[in-house]
Motif scaffolding. Sequence first.
Motif, short mmCIF file in Angstrom:
data_model
loop_
_atom_site.label_atom_id
_atom_site.label_comp_id
_atom_site.label_asym_id
_atom_site.label_seq_id
_atom_site.Cartn_x
_atom_site.Cartn_y
_atom_site.Cartn_z
N LEU A 47 0.83 -1.21 0.00
CA LEU A 47 0.00 0.00 0.00
C LEU A 47 0.86 1.26 0.00
O LEU A 47 0.45 2.30 -0.48
N GLU A 48 2.06 1.15 0.55
CA GLU A 48 2.98 2.29 0.63
C GLU A 48 3.99 2.32 -0.51
O GLU A 48 4.39 3.39 -0.95
N PHE A 49 4.43 1.16 -0.97
CA PHE A 49 5.52 1.07 -1.96
C PHE A 49 5.16 0.05 -3.03
O PHE A 49 4.49 -0.93 -2.76
N ASP A 50 5.69 0.27 -4.22
CA ASP A 50 5.41 -0.66 -5.32
C ASP A 50 6.32 -1.88 -5.31
O ASP A 50 6.14 -2.79 -6.10
N GLY A 51 7.31 -1.90 -4.45
CA GLY A 51 8.22 -3.03 -4.36
C GLY A 51 9.53 -2.62 -3.72
O GLY A 51 9.66 -1.54 -3.14
N LYS A 52 10.52 -3.50 -3.85
CA LYS A 52 11.83 -3.25 -3.24
C LYS A 52 12.49 -1.98 -3.74
O LYS A 52 13.07 -1.24 -2.96
N ARG A 53 12.41 -1.74 -5.03
CA ARG A 53 13.05 -0.53 -5.59
C ARG A 53 12.40 0.74 -5.04
O ARG A 53 13.08 1.73 -4.80
N GLY A 54 11.10 0.70 -4.84
CA GLY A 54 10.41 1.85 -4.25
C GLY A 54 10.87 2.10 -2.82
O GLY A 54 11.04 3.25 -2.40
N ILE A 55 11.09 1.02 -2.09
CA ILE A 55 11.59 1.16 -0.72
C ILE A 55 13.01 1.72 -0.75
O ILE A 55 13.35 2.61 0.02
N LEU A 56 13.84 1.20 -1.65
CA LEU A 56 15.21 1.69 -1.77
C LEU A 56 15.23 3.18 -2.10
O LEU A 56 15.97 3.95 -1.48
N ASP A 57 14.40 3.60 -3.04
CA ASP A 57 14.33 5.02 -3.39
C ASP A 57 13.95 5.86 -2.16
O ASP A 57 14.54 6.91 -1.91
N ALA A 58 12.96 5.40 -1.41
CA ALA A 58 12.52 6.13 -0.22
C ALA A 58 13.62 6.16 0.85
O ALA A 58 13.81 7.17 1.52
N LEU A 59 14.36 5.05 1.00
CA LEU A 59 15.47 5.03 1.95
C LEU A 59 16.54 6.04 1.56
O LEU A 59 17.09 6.74 2.42
N LEU A 60 16.85 6.11 0.28
CA LEU A 60 17.87 7.06 -0.20
C LEU A 60 17.40 8.49 -0.01
O LEU A 60 18.18 9.35 0.41
N GLN A 61 16.13 8.76 -0.29
CA GLN A 61 15.59 10.11 -0.08
C GLN A 61 15.60 10.48 1.40
O GLN A 61 15.97 11.60 1.77
N ARG A 62 15.22 9.54 2.25
CA ARG A 62 15.21 9.81 3.69
C ARG A 62 16.63 10.03 4.20
O ARG A 62 16.88 10.94 4.99
N GLY A 63 17.57 9.23 3.73
CA GLY A 63 18.96 9.39 4.14
C GLY A 63 19.52 10.73 3.70
O GLY A 63 20.24 11.40 4.46
N THR A 64 19.19 11.14 2.49
CA THR A 64 19.64 12.44 1.99
C THR A 64 19.04 13.57 2.81
O THR A 64 19.73 14.53 3.16
N ALA A 65 17.77 13.46 3.13
CA ALA A 65 17.11 14.49 3.95
C ALA A 65 17.75 14.57 5.33
O ALA A 65 17.97 15.67 5.85
N ARG A 66 18.07 13.43 5.91
CA ARG A 66 18.73 13.41 7.23
C ARG A 66 20.11 14.06 7.15
O ARG A 66 20.50 14.82 8.03
N MET A 67 20.85 13.73 6.09
CA MET A 67 22.19 14.29 5.92
C MET A 67 22.10 15.81 5.73
O MET A 67 22.86 16.56 6.34
N ASN A 68 21.16 16.27 4.91
CA ASN A 68 20.98 17.71 4.71
C ASN A 68 20.61 18.41 6.01
O ASN A 68 21.11 19.50 6.29
N ALA A 69 19.75 17.81 6.79
CA ALA A 69 19.36 18.40 8.08
C ALA A 69 20.56 18.47 9.01
O ALA A 69 20.75 19.47 9.71
N ARG A 70 21.38 17.44 9.01
CA ARG A 70 22.57 17.44 9.87
C ARG A 70 23.54 18.54 9.45
O ARG A 70 24.10 19.25 10.28
N VAL A 71 23.74 18.69 8.16
CA VAL A 71 24.63 19.75 7.66
C VAL A 71 24.08 21.11 8.05
O VAL A 71 24.81 21.98 8.52
N ARG A 72 22.75 21.32 7.87
CA ARG A 72 22.15 22.60 8.27
C ARG A 72 22.32 22.84 9.77
O ARG A 72 22.61 23.95 10.19
N ASP A 73 22.13 21.79 10.58
CA ASP A 73 22.31 21.94 12.03
C ASP A 73 23.73 22.31 12.39
O ASP A 73 23.98 23.11 13.28
N GLU A 74 24.68 21.69 11.69
CA GLU A 74 26.10 21.92 12.01
C GLU A 74 26.63 23.22 11.42
O GLU A 74 27.42 23.91 12.04
N LEU A 75 26.20 23.55 10.19
CA LEU A 75 26.80 24.67 9.49
C LEU A 75 25.86 25.85 9.27
O LEU A 75 26.31 26.92 8.86
#
Length: 97
Positions: A47-75
Motif C-alpha cells: 500500500l505504501e511502496f510498489d516493491g523493493k526498488r520503491g523502498i530503496l528510493d525512499a530510503l535514499l531520499q530519507r537518508g539524503t534528507a537526514r544528511m541535509n538536516a545534519r549539515v544545516r544543524d552543524e553549518l
Amino acid sequence: MPRPRVPNRRDRILDAAEELVLAHGFDRMSIAAVAEHAGIGKGAVYLEFDGKRGILDALLQRGTARMNARVRDELGDHPASVPRIERLHGRSAKMPS
C-alpha cells in the motif's frame, strides 16, 4: 469492517527495511521480511511502496534528507568557510598550498 491504519506505517516500513539492508544487504531483503520486521502485513507494505526498488528510493531520499538536516544543524544555511567544515571532521583548518 476495514482494519485500522497502522500509525506511522511508512516510517515503520522504512525503519525495518533500513535495518535489514544494513544487516543483510539489499539483494537479500524481501518484502515479506520487511513486513515481518515492521510487524505489519505484506499487503500493507504494498500500500505504501510498489516493491523493493520503491523502498530503496525512499530510503535514499530519507537518508539524503537526514544528511541535509545534519549539515544545516552543524553549518547553518550558509556555510561561511571551508575551515569550519574541516573542524567538523577533526582535521586541520590548513588549506593545501
